[in-house]
Design an enzyme around this catalytic site. Structure first.
Site, PDB file in Angstrom:
ATOM      1  CG  ASN A 290      41.652  39.566 112.191  1.00 44.34           C
ATOM      2  OD1 ASN A 290      41.103  38.727 112.891  1.00 44.34           O
ATOM      3  ND2 ASN A 290      41.349  39.735 110.923  1.00 44.34           N
TER       4      ASN A 290
ATOM      5  CG  ASP B 251      49.565  40.585 104.619  1.00 43.83           C
ATOM      6  OD1 ASP B 251      48.790  41.313 105.266  1.00 43.83           O
ATOM      7  OD2 ASP B 251      49.626  40.626 103.384  1.00 43.83           O
TER       8      ASP B 251
ATOM      9  CG  PHE C 156      38.423  35.450 111.051  1.00 41.41           C
ATOM     10  CD1 PHE C 156      39.391  36.112 110.314  1.00 41.41           C
ATOM     11  CD2 PHE C 156      38.785  34.286 111.724  1.00 41.41           C
ATOM     12  CE1 PHE C 156      40.689  35.624 110.237  1.00 41.41           C
ATOM     13  CE2 PHE C 156      40.090  33.800 111.663  1.00 41.41           C
ATOM     14  CZ  PHE C 156      41.044  34.471 110.911  1.00 41.41           C
TER      15      PHE C 156
ATOM     16  CG  ASP D 135      37.077  31.714 107.450  1.00 42.37           C
ATOM     17  OD1 ASP D 135      37.965  31.761 106.578  1.00 42.37           O
ATOM     18  OD2 ASP D 135      37.326  31.600 108.665  1.00 42.37           O
TER      19      ASP D 135
END
Length: 200
Positions: free
Chosen positions: A15, A73, A160, A163
């Site tokens: 990511n 995570d 991202f 958010d």
């Protein structure tokens, strides 16, 4: 391990947003590698908690490369939805991990639960588990949280994931509206990082 500072580190994520943020939080003397340097695919995340999934990733990427690996995570817990999406936060975006889709699903689920939810304060939090592993050995695993509420509509193009719909406690803007430099000093990843300091 804690006596000896880590000099090089693989960040176990595909990511780009997470990679950017984690990179900004790490000390400058650490040489950083990303999974894209090795063209690594993410493992199946079949843990039951953020901690378990974080460790699955850090061990997997470390064994593939031989490097010490830091993996994250994280996800959104919405109290009104019995803490969902939780560990399934990314999966709510479908196969392509489309967070516009995931955000719409949060709103859909809230509508199902309570048509009047927009007039209430919907409590939520971001949770982040960060783990460091070397090969099959866990070095550490810590958890950070930031409390807040759900915005009535997505706001802001920064950040991202979820958010644009998360307003942290005592703030009026979503993480999506904040400058990254402001968000990085208060969010769940920052809270978790503070607990990792002695290893880095």
């Amino acid at each position: 391990m804690s006596k000896q500072k880590i000099k090089q580190l693989l960040i176990g994520t595909n990511n780009k947003g997470k990679l950017r943020e984690i990179r900004s939080l790490l000390p400058n003397y650490i040489k950083i590698y990303s999974t894209s340097n090795f063209k690594l695919k993410s493992p199946a995340e079949n843990g039951k908690t953020f901690e378990e999934n974080s460790l699955i990733k850090s061990k997997h990427f470390s064994k593939k490369t031989g490097l010490i690996c830091l993996a994250d995570d994280s996800g959104l817990e919405v109290d009104h939805l019995d803490k969902r999406p939780g560990i399934y936060s990314a999966r709510w975006g479908g196969k392509s991990g489309d967070f516009n889709k995931a955000i719409k699903k949060v709103f859909r689920e809230l509508d199902k639960k309570d048509k009047n939810w927009k007039n209430k304060k919907i409590k939520a939090r971001f949770v982040c588990a960060l783990s460091i592993s070397h090969l099959n050995k866990k070095i550490t695993c810590v958890v950070g949280k930031v409390e807040g509420r759900i915005s009535n509509e997505p706001k802001g193009k920064n950040g991202f994931g979820y958010d644009p719909i998360f307003i942290p406690l005592k703030k009026s803007k979503t993480f999506g509206e904040m400058k990254p430099s402001q968000k990085y000093k208060m969010d769940h990843r920052y809270q978790a990082f503070k607990k990792l300091k002695r290893f880095l």
